[in-house]
Write a protein that holds these residues in place. Structure first.
Motif, PDB file in Angstrom:
ATOM      1  N   ALA A  77      33.070  72.076 -91.092  1.00 47.67           N
ATOM      2  CA  ALA A  77      32.400  70.944 -91.739  1.00 47.67           C
ATOM      3  C   ALA A  77      32.444  71.060 -93.253  1.00 47.67           C
ATOM      4  N   ARG A  78      32.844  72.233 -93.754  1.00 47.43           N
ATOM      5  CA  ARG A  78      32.905  72.494 -95.201  1.00 47.43           C
ATOM      6  C   ARG A  78      31.556  72.188 -95.870  1.00 47.43           C
ATOM      7  N   SER A  79      30.510  72.627 -95.220  1.00 50.95           N
ATOM      8  CA  SER A  79      29.156  72.362 -95.708  1.00 50.95           C
ATOM      9  C   SER A  79      28.540  73.545 -96.440  1.00 50.95           C
ATOM     10  N   ARG A  80      29.262  74.671 -96.508  1.00 48.91           N
ATOM     11  CA  ARG A  80      28.721  75.881 -97.137  1.00 48.91           C
ATOM     12  C   ARG A  80      29.729  76.401 -98.161  1.00 48.91           C
ATOM     13  N   VAL A  81      29.258  76.559 -99.394  1.00 51.21           N
ATOM     14  CA  VAL A  81      30.167  76.940-100.467  1.00 51.21           C
ATOM     15  C   VAL A  81      29.539  77.998-101.360  1.00 51.21           C
ATOM     16  N   TYR A  82      30.377  78.912-101.843  1.00 48.48           N
ATOM     17  CA  TYR A  82      29.973  79.961-102.777  1.00 48.48           C
ATOM     18  C   TYR A  82      30.658  79.700-104.113  1.00 48.48           C
ATOM     19  N   ARG A  83      29.921  79.947-105.199  1.00 44.25           N
ATOM     20  CA  ARG A  83      30.515  79.921-106.538  1.00 44.25           C
ATOM     21  C   ARG A  83      30.129  81.214-107.256  1.00 44.25           C
ATOM     22  N   GLY A  84      31.115  81.856-107.878  1.00 44.09           N
ATOM     23  CA  GLY A  84      30.875  83.138-108.531  1.00 44.09           C
ATOM     24  C   GLY A  84      30.988  83.056-110.036  1.00 44.09           C
ATOM     25  N   PHE A  85      30.182  83.882-110.725  1.00 43.99           N
ATOM     26  CA  PHE A  85      30.148  83.883-112.192  1.00 43.99           C
ATOM     27  C   PHE A  85      29.975  85.310-112.700  1.00 43.99           C
TER      28      PHE A  85
END
Length: 222
Positions: A77-85
């Protein structure tokens, strides 16, 4: 240890006691694996998402170097996303978002485990530390139909990083659900054992058919 295993309650009590005494839980190195994300170029990973991750342009994240993004595996469903910094001091910060309106899922969190607050919302902070000194400080909370996790690769116990972590969380703007016309699922109820009761599992599942390309097929936002 699964909740139905002998000694589970006693083990949970030991963990809680350690957290109260030291401010962190002692774990093995493998317990930190789930926090070690392999990021892809952000533009590539975020292309075509069925929801809009919160805008970070007016938050402290805008001052950090972008490491990339990742869609959780097996999340059709592509409903969970991670973003890194990467922060100026070299620490890595990861922001996880789950838009539950997209996949129709629900969550239940024990109020007793959420003594912290993020913009007035109940939140939970867990600090995990290995005997070698490697650590992760993990903050989680839910804003309507958006579930958040924010963590940093350091212990925030007795550290200014604690205030920084909470400031980052508080800076996030309100989310916009990817499926604004959804009918939210029924609230999760607790069973006699004190754990969430999601109802009986059907003996057979209907064949979804060739058009069911994701868990959200047929949902109002599709």
């Amino acid at each position: 240890m699964p909740p139905d295993a002998p000694g589970y309650a006693a083990a949970q009590q030991r963990i809680a006691a350690e957290s109260r005494e030291r401010g962190y839980q002692t774990v093995c190195d493998a317990d930190l694996d789930r926090f070690r994300i392999t990021f892809q170029p952000a533009r590539e990973a975020l292309a075509g998402l069925p929801f809009q991750p919160v805008d970070l342009s007016a938050t402290p994240f805008s001052r950090f170097a972008i490491l990339g993004a990742m869609i959780e595996r097996d999340n059709t469903a592509r409903s969970r996303v991670y973003r890194g910094f990467r922060m100026p001091g070299g620490r890595t910060v990861t922001l996880f978002e789950h838009d539950m309106s997209v996949d129709g899922s629900s969550s239940w969190r024990n109020p007793e485990d959420e003594p912290e607050r993020v913009n007035g919302l109940p939140a939970r902070l867990i600090v995990l530390r290995t005997p070698a000194g490697e650590a992760v400080s993990h903050l989680s909370w839910v804003e309507h139909r958006r579930s958040y996790e924010l963590w940093i690769d350091a212990s925030v116990v007795d550290s200014p990083l604690r205030d920084e972590l909470f400031a980052m969380a508080a800076s996030l703007p309100r989310s916009v659900p990817g499926c604004p016309g959804e009918k939210p699922p029924e609230p999760v109820r607790l069973g006699a054992d004190g754990f969430p009761d999601f109802g009986p599992v059907p003996l057979t599942l209907p064949y979804p058919g060739p058009d069911a390309s994701s868990a959200t097929s047929g949902r109002p936002c599709r």
